[in-house]
Design a protein around this motif. Structure first.
Motif, PDB file in Angstrom:
ATOM      1  N   ASP A 178       0.835  -1.210   0.000  1.00  0.00           N
ATOM      2  CA  ASP A 178       0.000   0.000   0.000  1.00  0.00           C
ATOM      3  C   ASP A 178       0.867   1.256   0.000  1.00  0.00           C
ATOM      4  N   GLY A 179       1.948   1.220   0.753  1.00  0.00           N
ATOM      5  CA  GLY A 179       2.855   2.358   0.774  1.00  0.00           C
ATOM      6  C   GLY A 179       3.530   2.592  -0.558  1.00  0.00           C
ATOM      7  N   LEU A 180       3.952   1.523  -1.190  1.00  0.00           N
ATOM      8  CA  LEU A 180       4.608   1.632  -2.495  1.00  0.00           C
ATOM      9  C   LEU A 180       3.633   2.157  -3.561  1.00  0.00           C
ATOM     10  N   LYS A 181       2.409   1.693  -3.522  1.00  0.00           N
ATOM     11  CA  LYS A 181       1.400   2.184  -4.470  1.00  0.00           C
ATOM     12  C   LYS A 181       1.195   3.689  -4.286  1.00  0.00           C
ATOM     13  N   PHE A 182       1.100   4.117  -3.040  1.00  0.00           N
ATOM     14  CA  PHE A 182       0.944   5.545  -2.724  1.00  0.00           C
ATOM     15  C   PHE A 182       2.122   6.343  -3.280  1.00  0.00           C
ATOM     16  N   ALA A 183       3.338   5.836  -3.040  1.00  0.00           N
ATOM     17  CA  ALA A 183       4.547   6.561  -3.444  1.00  0.00           C
ATOM     18  C   ALA A 183       4.682   6.657  -4.959  1.00  0.00           C
ATOM     19  N   TYR A 184       4.390   5.568  -5.647  1.00  0.00           N
ATOM     20  CA  TYR A 184       4.474   5.603  -7.116  1.00  0.00           C
ATOM     21  C   TYR A 184       3.413   6.530  -7.690  1.00  0.00           C
ATOM     22  N   LYS A 185       2.230   6.524  -7.104  1.00  0.00           N
ATOM     23  CA  LYS A 185       1.161   7.413  -7.571  1.00  0.00           C
ATOM     24  C   LYS A 185       1.560   8.873  -7.399  1.00  0.00           C
ATOM     25  N   LYS A 186       2.267   9.174  -6.313  1.00  0.00           N
ATOM     26  CA  LYS A 186       2.716  10.540  -6.048  1.00  0.00           C
ATOM     27  C   LYS A 186       4.020  10.886  -6.766  1.00  0.00           C
ATOM     28  N   LYS A 187       4.551   9.908  -7.494  1.00  0.00           N
ATOM     29  CA  LYS A 187       5.751  10.096  -8.323  1.00  0.00           C
ATOM     30  C   LYS A 187       7.010  10.438  -7.518  1.00  0.00           C
ATOM     31  N   TYR A 188       7.173   9.795  -6.381  1.00  0.00           N
ATOM     32  CA  TYR A 188       8.420   9.935  -5.622  1.00  0.00           C
ATOM     33  C   TYR A 188       9.550   9.240  -6.370  1.00  0.00           C
ATOM     34  N   LYS A 189      10.706   9.869  -6.386  1.00  0.00           N
ATOM     35  CA  LYS A 189      11.857   9.297  -7.098  1.00  0.00           C
ATOM     36  C   LYS A 189      12.546   8.207  -6.290  1.00  0.00           C
ATOM     37  N   LEU A 190      12.575   8.391  -4.979  1.00  0.00           N
ATOM     38  CA  LEU A 190      13.171   7.389  -4.093  1.00  0.00           C
ATOM     39  C   LEU A 190      12.154   7.011  -3.022  1.00  0.00           C
TER      40      LEU A 190
END
Length: 207
Positions: free
Chosen positions: A73-85
């Motif tokens: 769930d955290g990874l999905k959130f981060a990719y959706k928000k376009k975090y680089k790292l």
């Protein structure tokens, strides 16, 4: 943009101290807490921190859904928000934020940077003998069965989203603890470059 994902389950006594340590290391990193319906006041502590810090986000889940599921769930959130790292760590105080700098440093040359508890002697010296024994047995068994030489059950990691595709991580089906070695095995099989850094891992003291 950097995001640090921290799953929580009854970690009220740890998260404020951990947050302060993280911010001393990296003021610019954002933090996402993912809580599985803690009953000890963890959620209230997260909300209190959120009021004072815009760099905090949270996901409150209705029940205990598994540590692997929390990371997904955290990874999905981060990719959706376009975090680089994307960095991930435990909330129990055993993952020292001082390693964040090295995790980020190596991300310029590697797709996944993970931590290794076995590269240095006595890195688990605070642990009870039985826990040390079981952890080492698991380490060697997983490496033999999966034919790879990584400390693959650790949650302290850094993903370079420029190179790693989210779907390749989510191919790991397990929603529990096995997510960590399953996902690392799949990423290794996909030929992503993986770097490990040695860490000292203290035993949980609080919570």
């Amino acid at each position: 943009m950097k995001l640090l994902i921290i799953p929580t389950l009854n970690e009220r006594k740890n998260i404020t101290t951990l947050f302060k340590k993280i911010k001393k290391i990296d003021q610019k990193i954002n933090i996402l807490f993912i809580d599985d319906n803690s009953t000890d006041g963890t959620r209230e502590e997260i909300l209190y921190l959120k009021k004072k810090n815009k760099s905090i986000d949270y996901i409150f889940r209705p029940k205990k859904l598994g540590i692997g599921s929390a990371h997904k769930d955290g990874l999905k959130f981060a990719y959706k928000k376009k975090y680089k790292l994307i960095l991930t760590m435990d909330a129990d105080g055993t993952h020292d934020p001082k390693y964040i700098k090295n995790l980020i440093k190596y991300s310029t040359n590697f797709d996944l940077i993970s931590t290794n508890r076995f590269e240095k002697k006595n890195s688990l010296r605070e642990w009870p003998i039985q826990r040390r024994f079981l952890t080492k047995v698991r380490f060697y068994l997983i490496n033999i069965l999966l034919n790879m030489n990584y400390d693959s059950s650790g949650a302290y990691r850094c993903y370079n989203t420029k190179n790693i595709k989210l779907k390749d991580i989510l191919n790991a089906k397990n929603n529990g603890y096995s997510f960590f070695w399953e996902s690392l095995y799949l990423l290794n099989k996909k030929k992503y470059s993986i770097k490990e850094i040695p860490i000292y891992l203290p035993y949980r003291k609080v919570g």
